[in-house]
Write an enzyme that holds these catalytic residues in place. Structure first.
Site, PDB file in Angstrom:
ATOM      1  N   LYS A 112     -33.121   7.310 -18.163  1.00  0.00           N
ATOM      2  CA  LYS A 112     -31.780   8.172 -17.410  1.00  0.00           C
ATOM      3  C   LYS A 112     -32.498   9.395 -15.712  1.00  0.00           C
ATOM      4  O   LYS A 112     -31.862   9.310 -14.994  1.00  0.00           O
ATOM      5  CB  LYS A 112     -31.414   9.219 -17.473  1.00  0.00           C
ATOM      6  CG  LYS A 112     -30.097   8.401 -18.872  1.00  0.00           C
ATOM      7  CD  LYS A 112     -28.831   7.382 -19.115  1.00  0.00           C
ATOM      8  CE  LYS A 112     -28.886   6.879 -20.149  1.00  0.00           C
ATOM      9  NZ  LYS A 112     -28.193   7.756 -21.275  1.00  0.00           N
ATOM     10  N   ASP A 113     -33.740   9.463 -15.961  1.00  0.00           N
ATOM     11  CA  ASP A 113     -34.733  10.281 -14.781  1.00  0.00           C
ATOM     12  C   ASP A 113     -34.356   9.872 -13.811  1.00  0.00           C
ATOM     13  O   ASP A 113     -34.555   9.940 -12.481  1.00  0.00           O
ATOM     14  CB  ASP A 113     -35.889  10.430 -15.408  1.00  0.00           C
ATOM     15  CG  ASP A 113     -36.270  11.014 -16.305  1.00  0.00           C
ATOM     16  OD1 ASP A 113     -35.343  12.880 -16.696  1.00  0.00           O
ATOM     17  OD2 ASP A 113     -37.467  11.416 -17.542  1.00  0.00           O
TER      18      ASP A 113
END
Length: 495
Positions: A112-113
């Protein structure tokens, strides 16, 4: 040429990319999709020589056409910097004949980063472009990883606040510790008594509450989302599939134009949808392999054409995939329905009313790009142990689901094409499940003792994200029923 966006439930109204990012969800409850998927305008020989940041610009400029070159390059530079612990940002590791695309080298050690490092910059830039004076309130439901990545991205960003809801008993201990220790005066983390689907449904209800929207506006606030329903999440995810192909070509592992397979562990369907967009942009992807855990709603859908969430919700060791309502599937449905917003709206209404819908035979034929399968809990643990014993490489539980599903695909089809598996989280994020799979003798250890043991057996340094939370104080301890989510948000905002 400016690329505009329309809702999957109403094709008549279009908005710019920056407006779609700010809104998050369309007013009719639909998801924003581009009016067309652009073709890559950079050739593979050119892409092969690009850094991750340069690739990001080459891809994202085609989707975010109302951002200037200077604005977009600034967002990219601020996102993909020393927060990542590898210069490559998304390195490829070849193990046992398969390439693992490591998407977990960012601040919160999960894929998700890759998108949430840039979303705050895209959003604040979009706010300025559209002369927004309201404070933007990011409202997000998480099955584990989105929450921390969004919190880290938006913490103390001027002009924003962020509220994250997570299922209190549905995330790993490390995931929970990462969230509840989050610093930032503008952050608020709330556990709910229920599962991820309850949290996600609650967030969507809040977004659709017109009375609350007016109340928010009069108090100087407006909602947006950091979930993958936001097109500003999806577009950055396309980048790493383009990058992976270009790097395989640059290394001589594939010829230009040679097809590869891509395997993605997925629950909400966003990450594999990004690969689908990459394929439609011109990246030579043969098969999109959709890997599910025991919550096999996507596997059943791809096999039968019927989506049915009326089933037992199973808590697994791959909690970020413990989802029965795959929101991003709506974007694919819209496309394979011939961009028929009426048909799409009917299916979404049926999902809310009856918990199920069925697609037409014509739509089923358009799913030929996809292969679906699932891994049981036992198979997931066996995959972690087997690959570790064979190579010394340690997978997290989600990547292990994908790895096992790929082996099933290869056995079924005999397809020997070069294959990339999206490795979506560091094994350090799920230490107990990972170490238990490697050897049951670790059962009695605490979570952080397991971190040190994982470091010993893998030789991989303990990520900063884990060291930072070892002794961090809990700053968020609110737990509510799903029915109280709206009132909880209002209390946080003081309205």
């Amino acid at each position: 040429m400016e690329l505009l966006y329309k809702s999957t439930r109403n094709s008549d109204t279009t908005v710019t990319a920056s407006q779609a990012i700010l809104k998050g969800l369309a007013e009719d409850g639909g998801l924003f999709v581009p009016t067309m998927i652009p073709k890559l305008d950079a050739g593979m020989d050119e892409l092969a020589g690009m850094s991750y940041q340069e690739t990001a610009y080459a891809v994202m400029k085609q989707y975010l056409t109302d951002f200037t070159e200077e604005e977009l390059k600034s967002c990219i530079a601020r996102a993909y910097d020393e927060k990542f612990d590898t210069e490559e940002i998304a390195p490829l590791k070849k193990e046992d004949g398969v390439y693992y695309l490591e998407l977990f080298h960012g601040a919160t050690i999960a894929f998700k980063d890759m998108a949430l490092s840039i979303l705050p910059h895209l959003m604040t830039t979009a706010a300025k472009k559209n002369h927004i004076s309201n404070e933007i309130v990011i409202l997000t439901a998480t099955s584990g990883d989105t929450g921390k990545a969004a919190l880290a991205g938006f913490a103390d960003v001027p002009g924003t606040r962020i509220v994250v809801f997570y299922p209190k008993s549905g995330v790993s201990p490390i995931q929970e510790k990462q969230m509840v220790t989050q610093k930032g005066d503008n952050t608020f983390v709330v556990g709910i008594r229920g599962n991820f689907d309850d949290a996600q449904t609650g967030v969507k209800k809040i977004f659709g509450d017109k009375d609350l929207e007016k109340e928010m506006a009069s108090a100087g606030f407006q909602f947006s989302s950091a979930n993958s329903i936001n097109i500003g999440r999806l577009v950055p995810q396309i980048v790493y599939y383009v990058y992976a192909y270009a790097k395989l070509y640059a290394a001589g592992d594939i010829k230009n134009g040679e097809e590869i397979n891509v395997v993605v562990p997925t629950g909400n369907f966003g990450n594999i949808l990004a690969a689908y967009y990459a394929k439609n942009m011109g990246v030579p992807i043969r098969k999109l392999i959709c890997a599910s855990n025991e919550n096999r709603v996507l596997y059943d859908f791809l096999g039968t054409g019927t989506y049915d969430r009326n089933r037992e919700f199973i808590l697994t060791t791959s909690p970020s995939m413990d989802i029965l309502i795959s929101s991003n599937l709506e974007r694919l449905l819209y496309r394979i329905a011939g961009e028929d917003d009426s048909k799409n709206r009917q299916m979404m209404e049926a999902l809310v009313k009856d918990g199920r819908y069925e697609i037409t035979e014509d739509m089923k034929e358009k799913l030929a790009d996809f292969y679906g399968n699932y891994a049981t809990e036992a198979e997931t643990a066996d995959e972690i142990a087997g690959l570790y014993r064979k190579t010394g490489y340690v997978l997290d539980t989600h990547t292990a689901v994908a790895s096992r599903v790929y082996r099933k695909y290869a056995e079924e089809t005999g397809d020997t094409a070069v294959t990339v598996i999206a490795s979506t989280a560091s094994p350090y994020k799920f230490t107990r499940s990972v170490m238990d799979a490697v050897d049951k003798k670790y059962d009695a250890m605490s979570d952080f003792e397991l971190v040190d043991e994982l470091n010993k057996i893998s030789g991989v340094a303990v990520p900063r994200a884990i060291d930072e939370i070892r002794n961090a104080p809990v700053l968020h301890d609110t737990v509510v029923d799903a029915a109280d989510m709206k009132d909880t948000v209002k209390k946080f905002l003081g309205i």
